[in-house]
Design a protein around this motif. Structure first.
Motif, PDB file in Angstrom:
ATOM      1  N   ASP A 305       2.356 -39.766  29.459  1.00  0.00           N
ATOM      2  CA  ASP A 305       3.621 -40.203  28.885  1.00  0.00           C
ATOM      3  C   ASP A 305       4.104 -39.212  27.833  1.00  0.00           C
ATOM      4  O   ASP A 305       3.328 -38.460  27.238  1.00  0.00           O
ATOM      5  CB  ASP A 305       3.473 -41.585  28.233  1.00  0.00           C
ATOM      6  N   GLY A 306       5.413 -39.228  27.606  1.00  0.00           N
ATOM      7  CA  GLY A 306       6.000 -38.404  26.569  1.00  0.00           C
ATOM      8  C   GLY A 306       7.003 -39.206  25.772  1.00  0.00           C
ATOM      9  O   GLY A 306       7.525 -40.227  26.235  1.00  0.00           O
ATOM     10  N   TYR A 307       7.267 -38.753  24.550  1.00  0.00           N
ATOM     11  CA  TYR A 307       8.216 -39.427  23.667  1.00  0.00           C
ATOM     12  C   TYR A 307       9.208 -38.410  23.130  1.00  0.00           C
ATOM     13  O   TYR A 307       8.832 -37.297  22.752  1.00  0.00           O
ATOM     14  CB  TYR A 307       7.500 -40.104  22.500  1.00  0.00           C
ATOM     15  N   ALA A 308      10.479 -38.806  23.100  1.00  0.00           N
ATOM     16  CA  ALA A 308      11.539 -38.001  22.506  1.00  0.00           C
ATOM     17  C   ALA A 308      12.064 -38.738  21.287  1.00  0.00           C
ATOM     18  O   ALA A 308      12.524 -39.880  21.394  1.00  0.00           O
ATOM     19  CB  ALA A 308      12.667 -37.770  23.505  1.00  0.00           C
ATOM     20  N   VAL A 309      11.962 -38.109  20.121  1.00  0.00           N
ATOM     21  CA  VAL A 309      12.399 -38.702  18.860  1.00  0.00           C
ATOM     22  C   VAL A 309      13.671 -38.001  18.405  1.00  0.00           C
ATOM     23  O   VAL A 309      13.703 -36.775  18.297  1.00  0.00           O
ATOM     24  CB  VAL A 309      11.307 -38.590  17.783  1.00  0.00           C
ATOM     25  N   ALA A 324       6.639 -43.493  36.237  1.00  0.00           N
ATOM     26  CA  ALA A 324       7.143 -44.602  37.034  1.00  0.00           C
ATOM     27  C   ALA A 324       8.579 -44.980  36.677  1.00  0.00           C
ATOM     28  O   ALA A 324       9.381 -45.328  37.550  1.00  0.00           O
ATOM     29  CB  ALA A 324       6.233 -45.822  36.876  1.00  0.00           C
ATOM     30  N   THR A 325       8.914 -44.930  35.390  1.00  0.00           N
ATOM     31  CA  THR A 325      10.219 -45.426  34.949  1.00  0.00           C
ATOM     32  C   THR A 325      11.171 -44.346  34.472  1.00  0.00           C
ATOM     33  O   THR A 325      12.353 -44.613  34.261  1.00  0.00           O
ATOM     34  CB  THR A 325      10.035 -46.450  33.814  1.00  0.00           C
ATOM     35  N   GLY A 326      10.689 -43.130  34.262  1.00  0.00           N
ATOM     36  CA  GLY A 326      11.517 -42.103  33.658  1.00  0.00           C
ATOM     37  C   GLY A 326      11.693 -42.366  32.172  1.00  0.00           C
ATOM     38  O   GLY A 326      10.794 -42.881  31.513  1.00  0.00           O
ATOM     39  N   TRP A 327      12.860 -42.025  31.621  1.00  0.00           N
ATOM     40  CA  TRP A 327      13.118 -42.191  30.192  1.00  0.00           C
ATOM     41  C   TRP A 327      13.733 -43.557  29.908  1.00  0.00           C
ATOM     42  O   TRP A 327      14.693 -43.960  30.561  1.00  0.00           O
ATOM     43  CB  TRP A 327      14.067 -41.105  29.693  1.00  0.00           C
ATOM     44  N   ARG A 328      13.179 -44.261  28.918  1.00  0.00           N
ATOM     45  CA  ARG A 328      13.737 -45.536  28.464  1.00  0.00           C
ATOM     46  C   ARG A 328      13.699 -45.579  26.946  1.00  0.00           C
ATOM     47  O   ARG A 328      12.723 -45.144  26.328  1.00  0.00           O
ATOM     48  CB  ARG A 328      12.953 -46.724  29.032  1.00  0.00           C
TER      49      ARG A 328
END
Length: 427
Positions: A305-309, A324-328
């Motif tokens: 997983d990755g996170y964009a802040v 599975a879900t892309g970006w949310r």
């Protein structure tokens, strides 16, 4: 001293000396400068902030406002006894490649040497997990510094005679000597072990229309063995500026920037070493200011997983990526207090996403506050990190799972799980 619990107790008995006050005020001002530069330049990677991303980034129990301690038990560490940092300058930057190879940059300024350039640093390093530290080469005037291998570092060095024009340099002997990389042929992909650097495209002075203060860059694969810098044949269709090293983790490259058409924050991901890219534009993020949008800061963890802040002066947002879900977009982040300092983050060994920020509106309110979310994309709650000094920042993670952070007083602190911390150096 080899027990982690003993390290915790010893650290608690040795708070940072009060002589650091003036330097921490300077540090807070520098964080505010980075924040303003990010707003103008589309989220550039400034000295310390970018370095937490180089080697790489939830719902908690308890009532609202109740600190929740991390529960994973710390394992053993290869650090062993802490070694003494050579020199007495303020620790301005730390980096690590793995549990054995760590680095720190010390200020060469002192009350007896005024005025002086605060960007001239003395690099020191440890090859045995912090047991021993040695001076590495002569002091260097740097704009940015990154660790990309056990003995390999990348730096943008400054020359007072040519302000605003940093020179790319590399070291392949742990910072003992530096050389300018040589130009290599164009390549279709960056092989494993070849970090991808973001460099201004030679022969062009054009600037981006969506970020006027930002000159977009091209992507280059760096070969540590030959000291060659080779342009990638393909690059994402984003404005990528002010990066030094493109974050890489879990077999992916994560390139943050701005969408060329709209100027909105965006991220491009490549799973094949930069041969192909998939871009995502954050249309539901914070509103852009009069000076343009801010590029996201990317954080990855031990998983995929990755996170964009994305943080501005008026709003903050976090987006989580899964295969599975892309970006949310995560919920609950807008309830966190605002500060002028950057909103940083990292992912713990158990998959929790931790956010941290200076406790004052100006980012200098005596330390950092932490919030975490587990198991999903919502529910950030206050947490405490055991053994981490209040002024330690930013938090990075090596490829083999060592978490590290800079403490201006003692140097570098480490952790095996992101929750329990111990010093890897002392003064």
């Amino acid at each position: 001293m080899t027990g982690i619990r003993e390290m915790f107790e010893d650290a608690a008995e040795q708070p940072p000396p009060t002589r650091l006050l003036a330097d921490e005020v300077y540090g807070a001002g520098r964080r505010r400068w980075r924040r303003r530069r990010a707003v103008l330049a589309g989220g550039g990677a400034a000295v310390a902030t970018s370095l937490a991303l180089v080697i790489a980034a939830l719902v908690l129990p308890g009532g609202a406002g109740t600190p929740v301690a991390g529960d994973p038990s710390p394992g053993t560490t290869a650090a062993g006894d802490r070694g003494v940092l050579p020199g007495d300058g303020i620790v301005q930057w730390v980096g690590a490649a793995d549990v054995r190879h760590s680095y720190a940059a010390l200020s060469t300024c002192s009350p007896e040497r005024q005025p002086c350039r605060k960007t001239v640093w003395q690099l020191v390093g440890s090859d045995d997990g912090g047991r021993n530290w040695t001076v590495r080469g002569a002091p260097v005037d740097v704009a940015a510094l990154a660790v990309v291998g056990p003995d390999v570092l990348i730096a943008e060095t400054l020359n007072p005679a040519t302000p605003g024009a940093p020179t790319l340099m590399s070291s392949r002997d742990g910072g003992r000597s530096w050389q300018a990389p040589q130009a290599g042929p164009e390549v279709s992909t960056a092989p494993p072990g070849h970090p991808v650097l973001c460099r201004p495209v030679p022969g062009t002075d054009s600037q981006s229309s969506v970020a006027p203060a930002l000159r977009s860059c091209g992507l280059y694969a760096f070969d540590p063995a030959s000291n060659r810098l080779s342009p990638l044949a393909n690059r994402p269709s984003l404005v990528l500026g002010n990066l030094l090293v493109v974050p890489g983790a879990s077999g992916r490259l994560w390139a943050p920037g701005l969408d060329q058409a709209t100027g909105r924050p965006a991220v491009a991901i490549s799973g094949d070493g930069g041969r192909t890219w998939s871009s995502h534009v954050f249309t539901d993020g914070p509103a852009c200011g009069t000076d343009g949008c801010v590029a996201p800061k990317i954080t990855t963890g031990p998983g995929t997983d990755g996170y964009a802040v994305i943080s501005t002066f008026s709003e903050q947002a976090v987006h989580r990526y899964t295969a599975a879900t892309g970006w949310r977009r995560a919920t609950g982040v807008d309830a966190l207090p605002l500060a002028d300092s950057d909103l940083g983050s990292f992912v713990t060994a158990d998959g929790s996403h931790v956010l941290y920020q200076g406790s004052g509106r100006d980012g200098s309110g005596g330390g950092y506050r932490f919030w975490a979310a587990r198991g999903g994309v919502s529910g950030y709650r206050p947490v405490e990190l055991d053994g981490l000094p209040s002024l330690a920042d930013p938090v990075g993670r090596t490829v083999d799972g060592l978490y590290y952070a800079r403490d201006p007083a003692t140097g570098i602190h480490g952790s095996t799980d992101g929750w329990h911390w111990f010093p890897l150096s002392r003064r």
